[in-house]
Write an enzyme that holds these catalytic residues in place. Structure first.
Site, mmCIF file in Angstrom:
data_model
loop_
_atom_site.group_PDB
_atom_site.id
_atom_site.type_symbol
_atom_site.label_atom_id
_atom_site.label_comp_id
_atom_site.label_asym_id
_atom_site.label_seq_id
_atom_site.Cartn_x
_atom_site.Cartn_y
_atom_site.Cartn_z
ATOM 1 N N PRO A 1 0.823 -1.212 0.000
ATOM 2 C CA PRO A 1 0.000 0.000 0.000
ATOM 3 C C PRO A 1 0.856 1.260 0.000
ATOM 4 O O PRO A 1 1.857 1.350 0.711
ATOM 5 C CB PRO A 1 -0.795 -0.125 1.302
ATOM 6 N N GLU A 2 0.464 2.229 -0.817
ATOM 7 C CA GLU A 2 1.147 3.508 -0.868
ATOM 8 C C GLU A 2 0.211 4.575 -0.308
ATOM 9 O O GLU A 2 -0.826 4.262 0.273
ATOM 10 C CB GLU A 2 1.593 3.793 -2.307
ATOM 11 N N LYS B 1 3.158 6.645 4.297
ATOM 12 C CA LYS B 1 2.538 5.326 4.399
ATOM 13 C C LYS B 1 2.255 4.933 5.845
ATOM 14 O O LYS B 1 1.765 3.835 6.098
ATOM 15 C CB LYS B 1 3.451 4.276 3.760
ATOM 16 N N ARG C 1 20.260 14.821 -3.860
ATOM 17 C CA ARG C 1 20.420 13.398 -3.576
ATOM 18 C C ARG C 1 21.524 12.733 -4.391
ATOM 19 O O ARG C 1 22.076 11.734 -3.982
ATOM 20 C CB ARG C 1 19.101 12.641 -3.813
ATOM 21 N N ARG D 1 12.869 -4.987 -8.070
ATOM 22 C CA ARG D 1 11.488 -4.831 -8.492
ATOM 23 C C ARG D 1 11.483 -4.539 -9.984
ATOM 24 O O ARG D 1 12.364 -4.992 -10.694
ATOM 25 C CB ARG D 1 10.813 -3.703 -7.696
#
Length: 310
Positions: free
Chosen positions: A2-3, A61, A183, A293
């Protein structure tokens, strides 16, 4: 997993159905589901018996229910939930639904005085990656509400390091853009970093990048501020649309508090559509391995980056 839209759908259901209820008793059927609680199952149950649920809040989340003594007082602690891959919080009234129990029931809160008349708040979790804990609340550094759904300027201590999410009115979007650009990684990795901006997972990252026409491997330190903002705006847009449809469900591992599935999976443009035509240009969608993923992109709309600034 779930996001943000899925967790927000659950939060809204809890806000409507259980806020104001008193926890009369707690049953822990699987100790692993409260593994993050320092006092173990017995301490977990002891801290919840007799408290009143005063709200339902979310950051990214993470979901929590601030609790206070039933006799009155301000919330100083919260029941914190992380749904993991398959966790569900189900509000049940056995007078309506019968005494049937879910085969993966892990924790049950017995309620009284819920506005919906519900008697149980059940935590069910097939794959057992989710967890519940009771934790102290800590003040937010910026003095703004800790999460969506609660006016309290506090957040559960284990969530304090999590960045605000893209649907949070208190989010400083300019600061979020700068965090992304600092980043020095691929843009999708930055989107998935919950200390940069929270709530975005694999599905919505792919959908946002498709909408923004940006490849997942594009280096954040080569991206201009307008391009980063375009990606964040696309993520906000896609999650808002998903929320309106109850989130994204591919199977029965994600449901809302009434056990119902979301329908946004029918609107996905890139995620899970390998080999299907891009809705924008007709080019077959490509699947690439990414962090154990998958990432899904349109090779034409989202060309793989070359060296140098775009």
């Amino acid at each position: 997993m779930p996001e943000l839209p899925e967790v927000e759908t659950v939060r809204a259901g809890l806000d409507r159905l259980v806020v104001g209820a008193v926890v009369r008793d707690v049953e822990v059927f699987r100790e692993y589901s409260v593994r993050r609680h320092a006092g173990g199952p017995a301490g977990f149950a002891d801290q919840l018996r007799g408290v009143r649920v005063t709200g339902a809040a979310r950051r990214g989340k993470y979901l929590w229910l601030p609790v206070a003594p039933a006799g009155g007082g301000e919330p100083a602690a919260a029941l914190l939930a992380h749904l993991g891959m398959s966790g569900q919080l189900l509000v049940r009234d056995p007078a309506v639904a019968g005494e049937w129990e879910h085969p993966h029931l892990r924790v049950r809160l017995h309620l009284s005085g819920a506005p919906s008349g519900a008697r149980y708040l059940d935590f069910v979790d097939q794959r057992t990656f989710g967890h519940l804990s009771v934790t102290d609340l800590a003040p937010t550094p910026d003095g703004a509400p800790g999460g969506h759904g609660s006016p309290l300027t506090a957040v559960p201590e284990p969530v304090a390091h999590i960045a605000r999410d893209l649907l949070d009115p208190a989010l400083d979007r300019d600061a979020a853009v700068e965090r992304v650009r600092r980043r020095r990684t691929g843009i999708k990795r930055a989107l998935l970093d919950q200390t940069v901006v929270s709530g975005v997972g694999n599905i919505y990252a792919d959908e946002a990048l498709w909408r923004a026409r940006v490849h997942f491997a594009r280096a954040t330190d080569t991206m201009t501020r307008p391009v980063v903002r375009r990606v964040l705006d696309a993520a906000t847009e896609v999650m808002t649309e998903s929320l309106a449809q109850g989130g994204t469900s591919f199977d029965d591992l994600y449901v809302n508090v009434n056990g119902e599935s979301g329908y946004f999976s029918r609107s996905l443009a890139a995620y899970g559509r390998a080999g299907e035509p891009c809705p924008r240009c007709g080019t077959p969608v490509r699947r690439d391995e990414f962090m154990n993923r998958s990432s899904f992109t349109c090779p034409r709309c989202q060309p793989r980056p070359r060296q140098g600034r775009w």
